[in-house]
Write a protein that holds these residues in place. Structure first.
Motif, PDB file in Angstrom:
ATOM      1  N   PHE A 139       0.817  -1.222   0.000  1.00 25.21           N
ATOM      2  CA  PHE A 139       0.000   0.000   0.000  1.00 25.21           C
ATOM      3  C   PHE A 139       0.846   1.266   0.000  1.00 25.21           C
ATOM      4  CE2 PHE A 139       0.714  -0.711   4.469  1.00 25.21           C
ATOM      5  CZ  PHE A 139       0.763   0.555   5.028  1.00 25.21           C
ATOM      6  N   PHE A 140       2.158   1.149   0.259  1.00 24.28           N
ATOM      7  CA  PHE A 140       3.053   2.309   0.216  1.00 24.28           C
ATOM      8  C   PHE A 140       3.348   2.757  -1.217  1.00 24.28           C
ATOM      9  CE2 PHE A 140       4.669   1.218   4.573  1.00 24.28           C
ATOM     10  CZ  PHE A 140       4.358   2.444   5.148  1.00 24.28           C
ATOM     11  N   ASN A 141       3.102   1.890  -2.211  1.00 19.85           N
ATOM     12  CA  ASN A 141       3.393   2.243  -3.615  1.00 19.85           C
ATOM     13  C   ASN A 141       2.832   3.605  -3.973  1.00 19.85           C
ATOM     14  OD1 ASN A 141       4.557  -0.259  -3.854  1.00 19.85           O
ATOM     15  ND2 ASN A 141       3.155  -1.016  -5.402  1.00 19.85           N
ATOM     16  N   CYS A 142       1.549   3.798  -3.701  1.00 17.63           N
ATOM     17  CA  CYS A 142       0.866   5.040  -4.085  1.00 17.63           C
ATOM     18  C   CYS A 142       1.446   6.242  -3.339  1.00 17.63           C
ATOM     19  CB  CYS A 142      -0.630   4.904  -3.819  1.00 17.63           C
ATOM     20  SG  CYS A 142      -1.568   6.290  -4.474  1.00 17.63           S
ATOM     21  N   ILE A 143       1.717   6.085  -2.057  1.00 13.57           N
ATOM     22  CA  ILE A 143       2.286   7.180  -1.248  1.00 13.57           C
ATOM     23  C   ILE A 143       3.662   7.559  -1.787  1.00 13.57           C
ATOM     24  CG2 ILE A 143       3.166   7.789   1.055  1.00 13.57           C
ATOM     25  CD1 ILE A 143       0.954   5.905   2.173  1.00 13.57           C
ATOM     26  N   LEU A 144       4.492   6.551  -2.037  1.00 18.41           N
ATOM     27  CA  LEU A 144       5.844   6.806  -2.531  1.00 18.41           C
ATOM     28  C   LEU A 144       5.819   7.425  -3.929  1.00 18.41           C
ATOM     29  CD1 LEU A 144       7.600   3.575  -1.244  1.00 18.41           C
ATOM     30  CD2 LEU A 144       7.935   5.904  -0.382  1.00 18.41           C
ATOM     31  N   GLU A 145       4.906   6.977  -4.787  1.00 21.85           N
ATOM     32  CA  GLU A 145       4.802   7.555  -6.131  1.00 21.85           C
ATOM     33  C   GLU A 145       4.346   9.009  -6.072  1.00 21.85           C
ATOM     34  OE1 GLU A 145       2.345   4.938  -8.483  1.00 21.85           O
ATOM     35  OE2 GLU A 145       4.035   3.617  -8.927  1.00 21.85           O
ATOM     36  N   THR A 146       3.428   9.314  -5.148  1.00 18.55           N
ATOM     37  CA  THR A 146       2.970  10.703  -4.989  1.00 18.55           C
ATOM     38  C   THR A 146       4.131  11.587  -4.551  1.00 18.55           C
ATOM     39  OG1 THR A 146       0.752   9.961  -4.462  1.00 18.55           O
ATOM     40  CG2 THR A 146       1.328  12.193  -3.781  1.00 18.55           C
ATOM     41  N   PHE A 147       4.900  11.123  -3.570  1.00 15.26           N
ATOM     42  CA  PHE A 147       6.075  11.876  -3.109  1.00 15.26           C
ATOM     43  C   PHE A 147       7.084  12.028  -4.257  1.00 15.26           C
ATOM     44  CE2 PHE A 147      10.511  11.626  -1.790  1.00 15.26           C
ATOM     45  CZ  PHE A 147      10.626  12.851  -1.146  1.00 15.26           C
ATOM     46  N   ALA A 148       7.342  10.935  -4.963  1.00 12.32           N
ATOM     47  CA  ALA A 148       8.326  10.955  -6.045  1.00 12.32           C
ATOM     48  C   ALA A 148       7.893  11.904  -7.165  1.00 12.32           C
ATOM     49  CB  ALA A 148       8.538   9.545  -6.584  1.00 12.32           C
ATOM     50  N   SER A 149       6.613  11.911  -7.473  1.00  5.49           N
ATOM     51  CA  SER A 149       6.092  12.799  -8.511  1.00  5.49           C
ATOM     52  C   SER A 149       6.306  14.263  -8.133  1.00  5.49           C
ATOM     53  CB  SER A 149       4.607  12.525  -8.729  1.00  5.49           C
ATOM     54  OG  SER A 149       4.047  13.494  -9.572  1.00  5.49           O
TER      55      SER A 149
END
Length: 177
Positions: A139-149
């Protein structure tokens, strides 16, 4: 899933000046995240004049402390590989970059081009597309992608501001013909 960030900028300076500035841009006190950049390979194709470079950048780990609770994110620095193909004859430089850190969990790729502007031959167009996708973090995928974006977008804008400032310092006022 993944996220994509697109950037487009016209520098009101000639191609040769913009490329020279780009190649000297880091390390720079205006961006403490880039610790070092080292050219590990450089060669020129004598028949075409094409100059190939491979550089490795070492950057501070900018992942927020709260996310570094995940053990794989606890690394002191992040390494990026950049390859570029410069044609002074065609006034074009293509760049491909990717992250060498966390490759089993994340893919970060950027493709960029500096080229003579169609608007004005004394200006240089910069086009960049960055893509990040994260896997294996649940479930961290989405959080990490948002931060990375957000980080990619801010980093691209910061890089453009640094380029504009360095160009002004090194080459004077922009050419506004």
């Amino acid at each position: 899933m993944g996220v994509t960030v697109d950037v487009h900028q016209v520098f009101q300076y000639p191609f040769e000046q913009v490329v020279a500035c780009f190649l000297r841009k880091y390390p720079n006190p205006m961006d403490n995240n880039v610790i070092a950049v080292k050219t590990v390979e450089e060669k020129k194709d004598e028949s075409t004049g094409l100059i190939y470079r491979k550089r490795i950048a070492i950057c501070q780990n900018v992942v927020p402390e709260i996310l570094r609770k995940v053990s794989i994110l606890k690394v002191p620095d992040i390494r990026l590989e950049e390859e570029s193909w410069l044609s002074l004859q065609k006034r074009n430089m293509a760049i491909q970059s990717h992250c060498l850190t966390w490759t089993q969990y994340a893919s970060m790729r950027e493709e960029s081009v500096f080229r003579e502007s169609v608007e004005n031959p004394n200006w240089t167009e910069f086009i960049q597309r960055g893509r990040i996708s994260i896997t294996g973090a649940g479930f961290f995928n989405c959080i990490l992608e948002t931060f990375a974006s957000a980080f990619l977008r801010q980093g691209a804008q910061k890089g453009i501001r640094i380029m504009e400032m360095l160009l002004k310092e090194q080459c004077g006022a922009p050419l506004v013909e």
